[in-house]
Write a protein that holds these residues in place. Structure first.
Motif, PDB file in Angstrom:
ATOM      1  N   VAL A  22      79.838  -6.787  39.511  1.00 21.35           N
ATOM      2  CA  VAL A  22      79.400  -5.736  39.620  1.00 21.35           C
ATOM      3  C   VAL A  22      80.273  -4.637  40.381  1.00 21.35           C
ATOM      4  CG1 VAL A  22      77.086  -4.618  41.535  1.00 21.35           C
ATOM      5  CG2 VAL A  22      77.199  -6.475  39.761  1.00 21.35           C
ATOM      6  N   GLY A  23      80.030  -3.125  39.974  1.00 19.37           N
ATOM      7  CA  GLY A  23      80.922  -2.371  41.242  1.00 19.37           C
ATOM      8  C   GLY A  23      83.032  -2.972  40.434  1.00 19.37           C
ATOM      9  N   LEU A  24      82.535  -3.706  39.727  1.00 21.66           N
ATOM     10  CA  LEU A  24      84.798  -4.495  39.898  1.00 21.66           C
ATOM     11  C   LEU A  24      85.595  -3.347  38.753  1.00 21.66           C
ATOM     12  CD1 LEU A  24      84.571  -7.893  40.829  1.00 21.66           C
ATOM     13  CD2 LEU A  24      85.116  -6.222  41.973  1.00 21.66           C
ATOM     14  N   HIS A  25      86.631  -3.296  38.744  1.00 19.08           N
ATOM     15  CA  HIS A  25      87.422  -2.756  37.816  1.00 19.08           C
ATOM     16  C   HIS A  25      88.207  -3.540  36.582  1.00 19.08           C
ATOM     17  CE1 HIS A  25      86.705   1.319  39.405  1.00 19.08           C
ATOM     18  NE2 HIS A  25      87.135   1.078  40.051  1.00 19.08           N
ATOM     19  N   THR A  26      88.975  -3.299  35.826  1.00 16.03           N
ATOM     20  CA  THR A  26      88.935  -4.550  34.367  1.00 16.03           C
ATOM     21  C   THR A  26      89.967  -5.519  35.357  1.00 16.03           C
ATOM     22  OG1 THR A  26      89.033  -2.862  32.470  1.00 16.03           O
ATOM     23  CG2 THR A  26      90.004  -4.925  32.643  1.00 16.03           C
ATOM     24  N   GLU A  27      90.589  -4.292  36.032  1.00 14.10           N
ATOM     25  CA  GLU A  27      91.610  -6.109  36.366  1.00 14.10           C
ATOM     26  C   GLU A  27      91.517  -6.830  37.872  1.00 14.10           C
ATOM     27  OE1 GLU A  27      92.410  -1.590  38.842  1.00 14.10           O
ATOM     28  OE2 GLU A  27      92.178  -2.690  36.674  1.00 14.10           O
ATOM     29  N   GLU A  28      90.315  -6.208  38.652  1.00 11.79           N
ATOM     30  CA  GLU A  28      89.489  -7.238  39.141  1.00 11.79           C
ATOM     31  C   GLU A  28      88.938  -8.011  39.029  1.00 11.79           C
ATOM     32  OE1 GLU A  28      88.667  -4.496  43.252  1.00 11.79           O
ATOM     33  OE2 GLU A  28      87.217  -3.450  41.607  1.00 11.79           O
ATOM     34  N   ILE A  29      88.042  -7.988  37.105  1.00 10.20           N
ATOM     35  CA  ILE A  29      87.812  -8.374  36.710  1.00 10.20           C
ATOM     36  C   ILE A  29      88.682  -9.757  35.733  1.00 10.20           C
ATOM     37  CG2 ILE A  29      86.021  -9.028  34.836  1.00 10.20           C
ATOM     38  CD1 ILE A  29      84.870  -6.061  35.513  1.00 10.20           C
ATOM     39  N   VAL A  30      89.648  -9.447  35.660  1.00  2.33           N
ATOM     40  CA  VAL A  30      90.835 -10.955  34.920  1.00  2.33           C
ATOM     41  C   VAL A  30      90.941 -11.202  35.938  1.00  2.33           C
ATOM     42  CG1 VAL A  30      92.839 -10.418  33.948  1.00  2.33           C
ATOM     43  CG2 VAL A  30      91.355  -9.085  33.031  1.00  2.33           C
ATOM     44  N   GLN A  31      90.999 -11.365  37.309  1.00  2.00           N
ATOM     45  CA  GLN A  31      91.342 -12.550  37.944  1.00  2.00           C
ATOM     46  C   GLN A  31      90.443 -13.042  38.001  1.00  2.00           C
ATOM     47  OE1 GLN A  31      92.268  -9.946  41.455  1.00  2.00           O
ATOM     48  NE2 GLN A  31      94.767  -9.144  40.418  1.00  2.00           N
ATOM     49  N   ILE A  32      89.028 -12.506  38.450  1.00  2.00           N
ATOM     50  CA  ILE A  32      88.146 -13.889  38.073  1.00  2.00           C
ATOM     51  C   ILE A  32      87.551 -14.002  37.379  1.00  2.00           C
ATOM     52  CG2 ILE A  32      85.419 -13.509  39.647  1.00  2.00           C
ATOM     53  CD1 ILE A  32      86.021 -10.859  41.495  1.00  2.00           C
ATOM     54  N   LEU A  33      87.279 -13.677  35.996  1.00  2.00           N
ATOM     55  CA  LEU A  33      86.569 -14.474  35.341  1.00  2.00           C
ATOM     56  C   LEU A  33      88.018 -14.859  33.801  1.00  2.00           C
ATOM     57  CD1 LEU A  33      82.982 -12.290  35.047  1.00  2.00           C
ATOM     58  CD2 LEU A  33      83.684 -14.281  35.805  1.00  2.00           C
ATOM     59  N   GLY A  34      88.935 -14.093  33.422  1.00  2.00           N
ATOM     60  CA  GLY A  34      89.996 -14.154  33.656  1.00  2.00           C
ATOM     61  C   GLY A  34      90.221 -13.527  32.295  1.00  2.00           C
ATOM     62  N   ASP A  35      91.236 -13.975  31.563  1.00  2.00           N
ATOM     63  CA  ASP A  35      91.532 -12.589  30.515  1.00  2.00           C
ATOM     64  C   ASP A  35      90.747 -12.128  29.728  1.00  2.00           C
ATOM     65  OD1 ASP A  35      93.683 -12.319  31.991  1.00  2.00           O
ATOM     66  OD2 ASP A  35      95.589 -14.193  31.090  1.00  2.00           O
ATOM     67  N   GLU A  36      89.689 -12.764  28.888  1.00  2.00           N
ATOM     68  CA  GLU A  36      89.143 -12.693  27.838  1.00  2.00           C
ATOM     69  C   GLU A  36      88.039 -11.449  28.895  1.00  2.00           C
ATOM     70  OE1 GLU A  36      87.383 -16.424  29.811  1.00  2.00           O
ATOM     71  OE2 GLU A  36      89.521 -15.681  29.125  1.00  2.00           O
ATOM     72  N   ASN A  37      87.872 -11.353  29.449  1.00  2.00           N
ATOM     73  CA  ASN A  37      86.817 -10.234  30.122  1.00  2.00           C
ATOM     74  C   ASN A  37      87.386  -9.127  30.229  1.00  2.00           C
ATOM     75  OD1 ASN A  37      84.440 -12.228  30.569  1.00  2.00           O
ATOM     76  ND2 ASN A  37      86.435 -13.572  31.285  1.00  2.00           N
ATOM     77  N   ASP A  38      87.004  -8.086  29.718  1.00  2.00           N
ATOM     78  CA  ASP A  38      87.300  -6.793  29.878  1.00  2.00           C
ATOM     79  C   ASP A  38      86.773  -5.788  30.923  1.00  2.00           C
ATOM     80  OD1 ASP A  38      85.330  -6.658  28.424  1.00  2.00           O
ATOM     81  OD2 ASP A  38      86.930  -5.411  26.427  1.00  2.00           O
ATOM     82  N   GLY A  39      85.317  -6.551  30.927  1.00  2.00           N
ATOM     83  CA  GLY A  39      84.157  -5.614  31.969  1.00  2.00           C
ATOM     84  C   GLY A  39      83.276  -4.780  31.368  1.00  2.00           C
ATOM     85  N   THR A  40      83.437  -4.692  30.659  1.00  2.00           N
ATOM     86  CA  THR A  40      82.540  -4.023  29.731  1.00  2.00           C
ATOM     87  C   THR A  40      81.214  -4.536  29.278  1.00  2.00           C
ATOM     88  OG1 THR A  40      84.326  -3.619  28.096  1.00  2.00           O
ATOM     89  CG2 THR A  40      82.019  -3.197  27.143  1.00  2.00           C
ATOM     90  N   LEU A  41      79.905  -4.499  30.690  1.00  2.00           N
ATOM     91  CA  LEU A  41      78.428  -4.841  30.427  1.00  2.00           C
ATOM     92  C   LEU A  41      77.597  -5.223  29.107  1.00  2.00           C
ATOM     93  CD1 LEU A  41      77.835  -5.121  33.914  1.00  2.00           C
ATOM     94  CD2 LEU A  41      78.861  -7.075  32.949  1.00  2.00           C
ATOM     95  N   VAL A  42      77.515  -3.785  28.511  1.00  2.00           N
ATOM     96  CA  VAL A  42      77.246  -3.359  26.981  1.00  2.00           C
ATOM     97  C   VAL A  42      77.989  -2.692  26.318  1.00  2.00           C
ATOM     98  CG1 VAL A  42      75.156  -2.545  26.383  1.00  2.00           C
ATOM     99  CG2 VAL A  42      75.122  -3.728  28.691  1.00  2.00           C
ATOM    100  N   HIS A  43      78.063  -2.980  25.538  1.00  2.00           N
ATOM    101  CA  HIS A  43      79.139  -2.141  24.753  1.00  2.00           C
ATOM    102  C   HIS A  43      78.433  -1.318  24.497  1.00  2.00           C
ATOM    103  CE1 HIS A  43      81.710  -1.386  20.566  1.00  2.00           C
ATOM    104  NE2 HIS A  43      82.402  -1.696  21.715  1.00  2.00           N
ATOM    105  N   ALA A  44      79.207  -0.054  23.670  1.00  2.00           N
ATOM    106  CA  ALA A  44      78.359   1.063  23.104  1.00  2.00           C
ATOM    107  C   ALA A  44      77.079   0.956  21.285  1.00  2.00           C
ATOM    108  CB  ALA A  44      79.728   2.218  22.959  1.00  2.00           C
TER     109      ALA A  44
END
Length: 386
Positions: free
Chosen positions: A356-378
């Motif tokens: 919640v509220g995090l940007h891609t680089e922050e998410i990668v640090q927490i969950l790994g490189d395979e996560n880009d922060g797209t919660l729901v794809h278009a």
């Protein structure tokens, strides 16, 4: 040439009720309450009557392609199994459907054959209409049957459907089948002749037509009609009609007793005007039928981005609620609580809450490189039109 179903004039798009005789492709759904009864299981007279009407219509209009969505399999299996009412447990309901479906198809095959009309059985589950590869197969199958002059008789495959993956009523199946075959019109027939402002016994007046949700405001739409053998009511018929209308297909809600008049384009029932354009079936499912498992609250910027058909990024998320898994349907709301869209979450609830509220680089640090922060794809977002 004139006949009991109306004049065979030049066919075109169906806009008004009177245009039904011009339709090239018609989907007709008949409910359990119109085909069966608790005491007698299959109502032989009712089945013969509706079959006669549809078979005569098909024979009189050789170029018309007809799809018949028939309820009644579970109800038809009650008497042979010695059951007094519709079973509540899934296994018994599946057993009744397995017995009843063959009885229904035997009757339909015999009656339609008298008019030279060949019918086929098509049993569907939720996944057949919402999974892209299986939907394509269903579409191809129905198209080929229609090309061969066959009238498909469609029903939910209650003998194998699980509680979690059931439509729950054939009204919604009919709406999605109408979409799948690009029908010109959908007829929803039951034991109620129209939508009323309130119960007819209380002085309610017939609602002749519905142009949008505003025409339904203030109406008391309950489960008017026979209970016990069916799973739907007027609520499900209105919902199915709205689904069809939203995908560009007008719909008529009336009684099976007025099927002939309906097919002739006479002034019966409640007419739902088409309100939208034809859309992908998975979007219809997401908007109208999906079992919502959680809620994602977004800020104003994210809400605006969704309306421009963008994906939902974690940076625009304010809160996540619910206990959902990855690929489960979720509701996306703004900070005022207004529903913006439905979508399939790319992550489970626990992972989404961490983002919640995090940007891609922050998410990668927490969950790994395979996560880009797209919660729901278009591609998995259906906007909710107000």
């Amino acid at each position: 040439m004139n006949d009991q179903f109306g004049s065979k004039v030049q066919r075109g798009a169906v806009v008004e009720r009177a245009d039904i005789p011009r339709a090239m492709r018609v989907v007709v759904k008949v409910g359990s309450s119109s085909l069966t009864s608790i005491e007698n299981s299959l109502d032989e007279l009712a089945i013969a009557t509706i079959s006669d009407v549809l078979a005569k219509f098909k024979r009189a209009h050789q170029n018309v392609e007809l799809v018949f969505v028939s309820s009644g399999a579970i109800a038809a299996g009650l008497a042979p199994l010695g059951l007094k009412r519709r079973p509540k447990d899934l296994a018994t309901a599946q057993a009744a459907a397995s017995v009843g479906q063959s009885l229904l198809m035997t009757r339909y095959t015999d009656i339609f054959a008298r008019y030279g009309v060949t019918v086929s059985q098509v049993l569907l589950t939720v996944q057949d209409l919402i999974a892209r590869d299986r939907y394509t197969n269903v579409h191809r199958q129905l198209e080929r049957l229609l090309d061969l002059g066959v009238t498909p008789i469609v029903n939910e495959n209650d003998a194998v459907a699980t509680a979690e993956l059931k439509f729950g009523d054939n009204d919604r199946i009919a709406a999605l089948v109408a979409h799948a075959v690009k029908a010109d019109v959908l007829l929803l027939l039951s034991d109620v002749d129209a939508l009323y402002t309130r119960h007819p016994d209380e002085g309610g007046e017939r609602v002749t037509h519905v142009r949008g949700a505003q025409d339904l405001a203030g109406l008391s739409i309950g489960s008017v009609g026979s209970a016990g053998v069916g799973s739907g009511g007027m609520v499900t018929k209105v919902k199915a009609a709205q689904i069809a209308a939203a995908s560009g297909i007008p719909a008529l809600v009336t009684s099976a007793a007025k099927a002939r008049e309906a097919l002739a384009g006479e002034d019966v029932g409640t007419w739902f005007y088409a309100t939208g354009q034809r859309r992908a079936v998975n979007m219809l499912w997401l908007e109208h039928l999906a079992d919502i498992r959680g809620t994602i609250t977004v800020d104003r910027g994210a809400a605006a981005a969704l309306t421009r058909r963008n994906s939902l990024l974690a940076a625009g998320v304010v809160a996540v609620h619910g206990n959902f898994e990855a690929n489960d349907p979720v509701e996306i709301i703004d900070e005022d609580g207004t529903v913006v869209a439905h979508g399939l979450s790319s992550y489970d609830a626990a992972a989404a809450q961490k983002m919640v509220g995090l940007h891609t680089e922050e998410i990668v640090q927490i969950l790994g490189d395979e996560n880009d922060g797209t919660l729901v794809h278009a591609d998995n977002i259906a906007l909710i039109r107000r």
